[in-house]
Design a protein around this motif. Structure first.
Motif, short mmCIF file in Angstrom:
data_model
loop_
_atom_site.label_atom_id
_atom_site.label_comp_id
_atom_site.label_asym_id
_atom_site.label_seq_id
_atom_site.Cartn_x
_atom_site.Cartn_y
_atom_site.Cartn_z
N MET A 1 42.09 4.65 -32.63
CA MET A 1 42.51 3.52 -33.46
C MET A 1 43.43 2.61 -32.66
SD MET A 1 44.56 3.51 -37.11
CE MET A 1 43.23 4.36 -37.95
N GLY A 2 43.18 1.27 -32.71
CA GLY A 2 44.00 0.32 -31.98
C GLY A 2 45.38 0.17 -32.61
N VAL A 3 46.26 -0.50 -31.86
CA VAL A 3 47.64 -0.67 -32.31
C VAL A 3 47.71 -1.48 -33.60
CG1 VAL A 3 49.88 -1.68 -31.72
CG2 VAL A 3 48.56 -0.45 -29.97
N LYS A 4 46.94 -2.56 -33.69
CA LYS A 4 46.97 -3.40 -34.89
C LYS A 4 46.57 -2.59 -36.13
CE LYS A 4 45.98 -7.75 -32.53
NZ LYS A 4 44.98 -8.81 -32.33
N ALA A 5 45.51 -1.84 -36.00
CA ALA A 5 45.03 -1.04 -37.13
C ALA A 5 46.07 0.00 -37.52
CB ALA A 5 43.71 -0.36 -36.76
N TRP A 6 46.67 0.62 -36.54
CA TRP A 6 47.67 1.67 -36.81
C TRP A 6 48.89 1.09 -37.51
CZ3 TRP A 6 52.64 2.70 -34.68
CH2 TRP A 6 53.16 3.96 -35.02
N LEU A 7 49.41 -0.02 -37.00
CA LEU A 7 50.60 -0.64 -37.61
C LEU A 7 50.31 -1.18 -39.01
CD1 LEU A 7 52.07 -2.57 -34.54
CD2 LEU A 7 53.02 -0.52 -35.63
N SER A 8 49.08 -1.66 -39.21
CA SER A 8 48.74 -2.27 -40.49
C SER A 8 48.82 -1.28 -41.65
CB SER A 8 47.33 -2.87 -40.44
OG SER A 8 46.35 -1.84 -40.42
N LYS A 9 48.58 -0.01 -41.39
CA LYS A 9 48.61 0.99 -42.46
C LYS A 9 50.01 1.15 -43.03
CE LYS A 9 44.47 3.61 -41.34
NZ LYS A 9 43.87 4.95 -41.25
N GLY A 135 41.94 3.17 -46.42
CA GLY A 135 42.34 3.73 -45.13
C GLY A 135 41.60 3.12 -43.96
N LYS A 136 40.75 2.13 -44.24
CA LYS A 136 39.96 1.49 -43.19
C LYS A 136 40.73 0.29 -42.62
CE LYS A 136 35.65 2.65 -45.59
NZ LYS A 136 34.46 2.08 -46.28
N ALA A 137 41.08 0.37 -41.36
CA ALA A 137 41.83 -0.71 -40.72
C ALA A 137 41.25 -1.09 -39.36
CB ALA A 137 43.29 -0.30 -40.56
N GLN A 138 40.20 -0.39 -38.95
CA GLN A 138 39.64 -0.62 -37.62
C GLN A 138 39.13 -2.04 -37.45
OE1 GLN A 138 40.07 1.79 -35.43
NE2 GLN A 138 39.27 0.53 -33.75
N PHE A 139 38.75 -2.69 -38.56
CA PHE A 139 38.21 -4.05 -38.47
C PHE A 139 39.21 -5.01 -37.84
CE2 PHE A 139 40.39 -4.05 -42.56
CZ PHE A 139 40.99 -5.30 -42.61
N LEU A 140 40.51 -4.70 -37.91
CA LEU A 140 41.53 -5.58 -37.34
C LEU A 140 41.48 -5.63 -35.82
CD1 LEU A 140 44.57 -4.73 -39.63
CD2 LEU A 140 43.23 -6.84 -39.62
#
Length: 498
Positions: A1-9, A135-140
């Motif tokens: 998981m990228g940084v943006k996706a991780w932080l967005s959660k 829980g889906k954030a990978q699109f970011l």
């Protein structure tokens, strides 16, 4: 998981908690907005003209501030547009959102320093709500496409002015700017078809993960992509997982769009307008849109059957009921007061307050007293397509045909099919049956032989596109009215074929 996706959660959980606070106290949240905006606007020209300093309750407000649309408040809007200060809200607006009105020509809706966050945070929070729920954030971490109007702004009265989508483009958060498609230069192209070709050039080999726009214009983008590549969208954009839309009911377009994509993907419906960002879908399995009650907008609701009365009932959030059709009226920190936005809504939930957009208060057919509304024609079309599953729809609108001969008047449905029904007559009969079930007045007129059964006029491919081009409204955020009480649109569509 990228940084943006991780932080967005983590950020999504924080925003979710903040929303829960006002969602648990909705009436109090609206009263706080009401008190704040009235207090802040007391010294404006509108506030003095309507004695805001003396208003202590909603009942006082109803007596002091009548419901009006853009035309009714035009004298104030014109002064704002000419650069005057302290007219509707303290100071001058940050922007003027330019939008085409059906009765008032071009409208200029103020967006103030206080109200801009409503637009920006509303769009942001819809994505965060999705992330928190699924829980889906990978699109970011992929490319994010926003099919919108040009971000080029002009100056009117010393105020930056442009389409709402173009204004919003200037406020995309920096952490998403590197993901955003298309490029700024391409977004500035005014001609829709030229712009669309350039967008395809820029995106065809990119890892697109989110696409946002009005469904018929997104469909046009997909059609061109598939024609150029010979592939479905899922094979062009394997990472595409989220579609964000607003402005029209998605359901009539869903089958064709999903077939073009080639797989089922998640979607989020938004309820934005130049007048404010009102609601968004916060749960995938619930089509209701969460009404934002702490975002600088005070809402009133008029039962649609009373809308044209001299003194209609104006309900606050604590007084609404499920399933009733209401005209939406707003007062806000943009300097809108008792402003009828023209949309109608129905509540699908009161805990929390969720709505669906049921139509436009001025978009109806009542040439014979039937008062058919947008929600009914869309539902009838959706049910009919479910029984004629070979059918795919591009666009449609409905208008009355009034004959001088008794019993020969009817509703004409002008439909551009992406895939024709095998039996057009059977499709027509099913559509008429559904309309009779959905609208008792229509049923009475049919059974009483005052109206003949509806007729479907199948339009050639490209008719709606050609008509919108002829009106200078091709692409962007422009929408085709679903129905009209006269034949202006219908005759225009028929004329472009000749």
């Amino acid at each position: 998981m990228g940084v943006k996706a991780w932080l967005s959660k983590a950020f999504a959980a924080y925003i979710h908690k903040k929303h829960q606070q006002w969602m648990q106290h909705p009436v109090e949240a609206q009263k706080a907005v009401f008190d704040h905006i009235l207090a802040k606007a007391q010294s404006t020209d509108f506030g003095r003209d309507h004695k805001f300093a003396s208003i202590k309750s909603h009942a006082d407000f109803v007596k002091a501030v009548p419901v009006k649309d853009y035309e009714g408040l035009k004298s104030y809007f014109n002064r704002v547009k000419e650069g005057e200060k302290d007219v509707l809200w303290p100071g001058k607006p940050l922007y003027l959102a330019k939008t085409s009105g059906t009765t008032s020509g071009t409208k200029y809706i103020p967006i103030t320093r206080d109200s801009i966050s409503n637009h920006i945070n509303g769009a942001r929070d819809s994505l965060l709500a999705y992330i928190h729920e699924t829980g889906k954030a990978q699109f970011l971490n992929g490319k994010l496409m926003f099919l919108s109007g040009s971000p080029v702004l002009e100056e009117v009265g010393g105020i930056k002015t442009g389409r709402l989508s173009g204004i919003s483009n200037h406020h995309v958060p920096g952490y998403l700017r590197t993901n955003q498609m298309p490029s700024y230069d391409t977004n500035c192209i005014e001609d829709w078809e030229t712009k669309l070709d350039k967008i395809i050039d820029e995106t065809i080999d990119q890892p697109m993960s989110l696409i946002s726009g009005i469904p018929p214009w997104v469909q046009m983008y997909f059609d061109k992509l598939m024609k150029r590549t010979g592939k479905q969208i899922k094979d062009i954009f394997p990472d595409f997982s989220l579609f964000v839309y607003g402005g029209v009911n998605f359901e009539p377009y869903r089958p064709k769009l999903m077939e073009s994509i080639g797989k089922q993907i998640d979607s989020i419906e938004l309820f934005p307008a130049s007048e404010g960002f009102f609601a968004f879908q916060n749960e995938q399995n619930d089509k209701g849109l969460l009404l934002l009650l702490n975002s600088g907008i005070f809402y009133e609701f008029i039962p649609t059957e009373e809308y044209f009365n001299e003194n209609p009932t104006r309900l606050t959030i604590g007084e609404v009921e499920l399933g009733v059709n209401y005209a939406l009226v707003v007062s806000s920190n943009a300097g809108l007061w008792g402003y009828s936005i023209g949309d109608t809504v129905k509540f699908t939930s009161l805990k929390p307050y969720k709505v669906i957009v049921s139509g436009r208060i001025k978009h109806f057919i009542s040439a014979f007293g039937e008062h058919v509304i947008g929600e009914e024609v869309e539902k009838a079309m959706q049910r009919t397509i479910s029984k004629h599953q070979e059918v795919e729809l591009f666009e449609f609108t409905v208008a009355p045909y009034v004959s001088q001969n008794e019993g020969e008047s009817y509703h004409e449905w002008l439909v551009e099919f992406a895939r024709q029904p095998h039996d057009l007559k059977g499709f027509e009969q099913e559509l008429n049956k559904q309309m009779q079930q959905l609208n008792t007045y229509y049923d009475d007129l049919i059974t009483g032989n005052i109206l003949a059964d509806l007729k479907v006029t199948s339009l050639p491919a490209g008719t709606f596109r050609d008509y919108m081009r002829s009106q200078g409204k091709l692409g962007g955020q422009n929408k085709v009215p679903r129905l009209s009480n006269d034949r202006t649109l219908a005759d225009g569509l028929l004329a472009v074929q000749k």
